[in-house]
Write a protein that holds these residues in place. Sequence first.
Motif, PDB file in Angstrom:
ATOM      1  N   ASN A   1       0.822  -1.208   0.000  1.00  0.00           N
ATOM      2  CA  ASN A   1       0.000   0.000   0.000  1.00  0.00           C
ATOM      3  C   ASN A   1       0.857   1.259   0.000  1.00  0.00           C
ATOM      4  OD1 ASN A   1      -2.411  -1.447   0.029  1.00  0.00           O
ATOM      5  ND2 ASN A   1      -2.438  -1.568   2.266  1.00  0.00           N
ATOM      6  N   ASP A   2       1.940   1.243   0.789  1.00  0.00           N
ATOM      7  CA  ASP A   2       2.851   2.380   0.807  1.00  0.00           C
ATOM      8  C   ASP A   2       3.513   2.558  -0.557  1.00  0.00           C
ATOM      9  OD1 ASP A   2       2.228   2.728   3.455  1.00  0.00           O
ATOM     10  OD2 ASP A   2       4.066   1.803   4.220  1.00  0.00           O
ATOM     11  N   TYR A   3       3.865   1.427  -1.166  1.00  0.00           N
ATOM     12  CA  TYR A   3       4.498   1.486  -2.496  1.00  0.00           C
ATOM     13  C   TYR A   3       3.554   2.126  -3.507  1.00  0.00           C
ATOM     14  CZ  TYR A   3       6.626   0.111  -6.920  1.00  0.00           C
ATOM     15  OH  TYR A   3       7.171   0.138  -8.181  1.00  0.00           O
ATOM     16  N   HIS A   4       2.296   1.663  -3.526  1.00  0.00           N
ATOM     17  CA  HIS A   4       1.336   2.177  -4.502  1.00  0.00           C
ATOM     18  C   HIS A   4       1.117   3.680  -4.320  1.00  0.00           C
ATOM     19  CE1 HIS A   4      -0.264  -2.181  -4.738  1.00  0.00           C
ATOM     20  NE2 HIS A   4       0.567  -1.957  -5.730  1.00  0.00           N
ATOM     21  N   ALA A   5       1.041   4.108  -3.074  1.00  0.00           N
ATOM     22  CA  ALA A   5       0.827   5.533  -2.807  1.00  0.00           C
ATOM     23  C   ALA A   5       2.019   6.355  -3.294  1.00  0.00           C
ATOM     24  CB  ALA A   5       0.598   5.750  -1.311  1.00  0.00           C
ATOM     25  N   TYR A   6       3.228   5.873  -3.003  1.00  0.00           N
ATOM     26  CA  TYR A   6       4.429   6.599  -3.417  1.00  0.00           C
ATOM     27  C   TYR A   6       4.602   6.546  -4.935  1.00  0.00           C
ATOM     28  CZ  TYR A   6       9.252   8.352  -3.081  1.00  0.00           C
ATOM     29  OH  TYR A   6      10.397   9.100  -3.201  1.00  0.00           O
ATOM     30  N   ALA A   7       4.308   5.400  -5.515  1.00  0.00           N
ATOM     31  CA  ALA A   7       4.441   5.258  -6.973  1.00  0.00           C
ATOM     32  C   ALA A   7       3.527   6.240  -7.708  1.00  0.00           C
ATOM     33  CB  ALA A   7       4.129   3.821  -7.388  1.00  0.00           C
ATOM     34  N   ALA A   8       2.332   6.457  -7.175  1.00  0.00           N
ATOM     35  CA  ALA A   8       1.407   7.395  -7.814  1.00  0.00           C
ATOM     36  C   ALA A   8       1.977   8.814  -7.797  1.00  0.00           C
ATOM     37  CB  ALA A   8       0.061   7.354  -7.100  1.00  0.00           C
ATOM     38  N   ILE A   9       2.655   9.172  -6.715  1.00  0.00           N
ATOM     39  CA  ILE A   9       3.272  10.499  -6.611  1.00  0.00           C
ATOM     40  C   ILE A   9       4.440  10.626  -7.589  1.00  0.00           C
ATOM     41  CG2 ILE A   9       4.601  11.996  -5.069  1.00  0.00           C
ATOM     42  CD1 ILE A   9       2.936  10.705  -2.738  1.00  0.00           C
ATOM     43  N   ILE A  10       5.308   9.613  -7.618  1.00  0.00           N
ATOM     44  CA  ILE A  10       6.502   9.666  -8.466  1.00  0.00           C
ATOM     45  C   ILE A  10       6.127   9.578  -9.940  1.00  0.00           C
ATOM     46  CG2 ILE A  10       8.757   8.608  -8.926  1.00  0.00           C
ATOM     47  CD1 ILE A  10       8.391  10.017  -6.180  1.00  0.00           C
ATOM     48  N   GLN A  11       5.022   8.901 -10.249  1.00  0.00           N
ATOM     49  CA  GLN A  11       4.599   8.813 -11.650  1.00  0.00           C
ATOM     50  C   GLN A  11       4.336  10.208 -12.232  1.00  0.00           C
ATOM     51  OE1 GLN A  11       4.298   5.983 -13.797  1.00  0.00           O
ATOM     52  NE2 GLN A  11       4.214   7.713 -15.205  1.00  0.00           N
ATOM     53  N   ARG A  12       3.861  11.117 -11.395  1.00  0.00           N
ATOM     54  CA  ARG A  12       3.621  12.479 -11.883  1.00  0.00           C
ATOM     55  C   ARG A  12       4.940  13.138 -12.298  1.00  0.00           C
ATOM     56  NH1 ARG A  12      -0.312  12.404  -7.592  1.00  0.00           N
ATOM     57  NH2 ARG A  12       0.991  13.608  -6.156  1.00  0.00           N
ATOM     58  N   GLU A  13       6.015  12.835 -11.570  1.00  0.00           N
ATOM     59  CA  GLU A  13       7.337  13.341 -11.955  1.00  0.00           C
ATOM     60  C   GLU A  13       7.788  12.694 -13.266  1.00  0.00           C
ATOM     61  OE1 GLU A  13       8.804  15.606 -10.083  1.00  0.00           O
ATOM     62  OE2 GLU A  13       8.698  15.119  -7.940  1.00  0.00           O
ATOM     63  N   ALA A  14       7.481  11.402 -13.403  1.00  0.00           N
ATOM     64  CA  ALA A  14       7.937  10.644 -14.568  1.00  0.00           C
ATOM     65  C   ALA A  14       7.181  11.013 -15.837  1.00  0.00           C
ATOM     66  CB  ALA A  14       7.795   9.147 -14.300  1.00  0.00           C
ATOM     67  N   ASP A  15       5.967  11.553 -15.683  1.00  0.00           N
ATOM     68  CA  ASP A  15       5.148  11.879 -16.854  1.00  0.00           C
ATOM     69  C   ASP A  15       5.855  12.851 -17.788  1.00  0.00           C
ATOM     70  OD1 ASP A  15       3.119  10.198 -16.092  1.00  0.00           O
ATOM     71  OD2 ASP A  15       1.884  11.782 -15.186  1.00  0.00           O
ATOM     72  N   GLN A  16       6.636  13.779 -17.224  1.00  0.00           N
ATOM     73  CA  GLN A  16       7.303  14.777 -18.069  1.00  0.00           C
ATOM     74  C   GLN A  16       8.345  14.142 -18.984  1.00  0.00           C
ATOM     75  OE1 GLN A  16      10.256  17.391 -15.994  1.00  0.00           O
ATOM     76  NE2 GLN A  16       9.580  16.275 -14.169  1.00  0.00           N
ATOM     77  N   PHE A  17       8.798  12.916 -18.621  1.00  0.00           N
ATOM     78  CA  PHE A  17       9.761  12.205 -19.456  1.00  0.00           C
ATOM     79  C   PHE A  17       9.097  11.112 -20.297  1.00  0.00           C
ATOM     80  CE2 PHE A  17      12.112  13.741 -15.723  1.00  0.00           C
ATOM     81  CZ  PHE A  17      13.142  14.446 -16.328  1.00  0.00           C
ATOM     82  N   GLY A  18       7.777  11.022 -20.212  1.00  0.00           N
ATOM     83  CA  GLY A  18       7.055  10.014 -20.982  1.00  0.00           C
ATOM     84  C   GLY A  18       7.278   8.597 -20.487  1.00  0.00           C
ATOM     85  N   LEU A  19       7.480   8.444 -19.172  1.00  0.00           N
ATOM     86  CA  LEU A  19       7.817   7.135 -18.610  1.00  0.00           C
ATOM     87  C   LEU A  19       6.631   6.522 -17.880  1.00  0.00           C
ATOM     88  CD1 LEU A  19      11.224   8.140 -16.975  1.00  0.00           C
ATOM     89  CD2 LEU A  19      10.922   6.929 -19.143  1.00  0.00           C
ATOM     90  N   THR A  20       6.556   5.191 -17.906  1.00  0.00           N
ATOM     91  CA  THR A  20       5.604   4.456 -17.082  1.00  0.00           C
ATOM     92  C   THR A  20       6.398   3.662 -16.059  1.00  0.00           C
ATOM     93  OG1 THR A  20       4.031   4.264 -18.903  1.00  0.00           O
ATOM     94  CG2 THR A  20       3.759   2.746 -17.063  1.00  0.00           C
TER      95      THR A  20
END
Length: 339
Positions: free
Chosen positions: A77-96
Motif C-alpha cells: 500500500n505504501d508502495y502504490h501511494a508513493y508510486a502514484a506520486i513519483i509517476q507524476r514526476e515521470a510523466d514529463q519524461f514520458g515514462l511508465t
Amino acid sequence: MLTQFGMSIPLIAAPMSGGPTTPAMVSAATQAGGLGLLAAGYKTVEAIEAEIKTVRAAGIPFGVNVFAPNPLPVDPNDYHAYAAIIQREADQFGLTLPPEPIEDTDKFDEKIALLVDDPVPMVSFTFGIPPGTVIAALRQAGSVVVQTVTTAEEAAQARDAGVDMLAVQAAVAGGHSGTLTPRRPLTPVPLVDLVEQIVATVGLPVLAAGGLATPGAVADVMRAGAAAAVVGTVLLRATESGASATHQAALTNPARTETVLTHAFTGRPARGLRNAFIDAHEAEAPLGYPALHYLTTSLRKAAAAAGKPDYVHLWAGTGYRHATAEATSDILGRLASDL
C-alpha cells in the motif's frame, strides 16, 4: 593481508555502482600503486564477467564488490501511494513506472557462482553478510573476502561469519550506506573513532571509508590503525569516471551546498547532494529496497540524460568539493602525499 596485492600506496578506489566505477578506473587505481574494485551491483552477470575480463587483461590485482541480500520489503500500500506520486514526476519524461514492487536479489547466486568458478583476488560485500558457506567457498577459491560494516557490532558479526577484512564505512560516505539495519537511523560516529574502536576490539584488518577526500584525512585514518583508505566521491570527476555529465556538473555547482541522507530514491539510506526530489519526497517515501530503486531507476536515468539534476540521485560524500577533473592516478598520488 594487503601485501599480496603489491600496493605501494594504501588507497583503494571504491566500487561505485550505477556507472561511476569503470574498468579503466579500476586499472588506473591499481597501476598507480593502489587497488581498484569493480562494482557488480545492478549489472548482469554477463556485464560483470566482461568487466573482469577487461581488467584481468591488464595483468593486475583487482577486486569485485557484490550486493549481498538483506531484504527490506516495502508495504504494498505504501508502495502504490508513493508510486502514484513519483509517476507524476515521470510523466514529463514520458515514462511508465513499475506499478507493483519489484523485489529481487540482484542475481546474487549467479554472481557468486561466477566468482567461485572464475576467482578474482578480492571480493567485497555490501548491504548484507552472505552465508558462511559463500564466504568459505570464495576463500577456498583464493579470494580475500571483505565485508562492509558501519558499527563495531556489525564488524563482530562479519568476523564471526569468517571474512578476512572489514571495510569500515562512516555515515558521511557518499552513496548507499552499508548498514545491516537500514530501518534504524545511522549513527554519525567520526571515521577515525570508528576505525580505532573496531581495530581495538575485532581483530581484523580494516579498510576505512567515508568522507576521505584530502591527504590529511587519509593520513588520519592510517594513523588510527587502518590498513588502507577507500575513496569514492573524490574520484567522481576523474578522467576514468563513468558518472553522468549531469552528476559531475552538480559536484561543482555552487548552488549545491550540502549533502543529506535520503531514502527517497531507493528506499534505503544513501548520501547525496540535496536537490528538489529529496526535498519534495523524503518525508513521504517509504523504506523498501530494492523496490524503490526499481521504481525510480528509469526516471533518474532519463533526468541524467536530459541534464535535469533535480530528479537525479547525486550520490556524494561530504568531501565532494575536493573532487577534481584529472586522472585517477594523480588524485590517488595526491591523497597519499601526507603518508
